[in-house]
Design a protein around this motif. Structure first.
Motif, PDB file in Angstrom:
ATOM      1  N   MET A  78      43.766-131.640  -7.465  1.00  0.00           N
ATOM      2  CA  MET A  78      43.841-132.507  -6.403  1.00  0.00           C
ATOM      3  C   MET A  78      42.817-133.925  -6.563  1.00  0.00           C
ATOM      4  O   MET A  78      43.591-134.938  -6.230  1.00  0.00           O
ATOM      5  CB  MET A  78      43.353-131.909  -4.997  1.00  0.00           C
ATOM      6  N   TYR A  79      41.994-133.798  -7.436  1.00  0.00           N
ATOM      7  CA  TYR A  79      41.119-134.950  -7.705  1.00  0.00           C
ATOM      8  C   TYR A  79      41.875-135.915  -8.647  1.00  0.00           C
ATOM      9  O   TYR A  79      42.000-137.022  -8.432  1.00  0.00           O
ATOM     10  CB  TYR A  79      39.891-134.469  -8.192  1.00  0.00           C
ATOM     11  N   ALA A  81      45.149-135.941  -8.968  1.00  0.00           N
ATOM     12  CA  ALA A  81      46.370-136.485  -8.331  1.00  0.00           C
ATOM     13  C   ALA A  81      45.877-137.738  -7.502  1.00  0.00           C
ATOM     14  O   ALA A  81      46.557-139.034  -7.379  1.00  0.00           O
ATOM     15  CB  ALA A  81      47.146-135.548  -7.465  1.00  0.00           C
ATOM     16  N   SER A  82      44.788-137.557  -6.744  1.00  0.00           N
ATOM     17  CA  SER A  82      44.387-138.788  -5.961  1.00  0.00           C
ATOM     18  C   SER A  82      44.035-139.928  -6.744  1.00  0.00           C
ATOM     19  O   SER A  82      43.914-141.223  -6.420  1.00  0.00           O
ATOM     20  CB  SER A  82      42.934-138.170  -5.087  1.00  0.00           C
ATOM     21  N   HIS A  83      43.655-139.962  -8.035  1.00  0.00           N
ATOM     22  CA  HIS A  83      43.289-140.765  -8.921  1.00  0.00           C
ATOM     23  C   HIS A  83      44.485-141.251  -9.858  1.00  0.00           C
ATOM     24  O   HIS A  83      44.449-141.987 -10.885  1.00  0.00           O
ATOM     25  CB  HIS A  83      42.191-140.586  -9.940  1.00  0.00           C
TER      26      HIS A  83
END
Length: 121
Positions: A78-79, A81-83
């Motif tokens: 998730m981290y 993908a958010s970056h």
């Protein structure tokens, strides 16, 4: 790494388990075998040989299937993908994303800004 019917996420979880258990050497060995190695991680005998040769405790491999490691990998995904991570290998240094093996010199330069650009520290 030899290819075949193998759960790729297991290698990611094994890498996380190794780091969680303080095994940077194990993590580095897994990273290397995925990118450039020809080790057999598909068979039990091949995995045992790889683990023994690299000094990796078999507990690390088994703990990769734990719920805690599954959760850790999900949070990392998730981290990432958010970056903006979209593939592997990807490296995030500060806010700068580097994608691909051909970017490793740039990653080194970003990690060590006082050295010459692209030079190996």
């Amino acid at each position: 790494m030899k290819t075949g019917d193998f759960e790729g996420a297991l290698l990611s979880r094994a890498g996380l388990a190794s780091l969680d258990l303080g095994g940077e050497t194990a993590h580095d060995a897994l990273f290397a075998v995925v990118l450039t190695g020809d080790d057999d991680l598909l068979s039990a005998l091949g995995r045992a040989s790889f683990l023994a040769r690299n000094g990796i405790d078999v507990v690390n491999w088994h703990s990769a299937k734990s719920p805690e490691i599954h959760e850790h990998l999900l949070l990392n995904d998730m981290y990432a993908a958010s970056h903006g991570v979209f593939g592997v290998p990807s490296f995030l240094v500060g806010d700068e994303l580097f994608f691909g093996n051909d970017q490793l010199d740039f990653v080194r330069a970003a990690l060590h800004p006082t050295t010459r650009e692209g030079a190996h520290p």
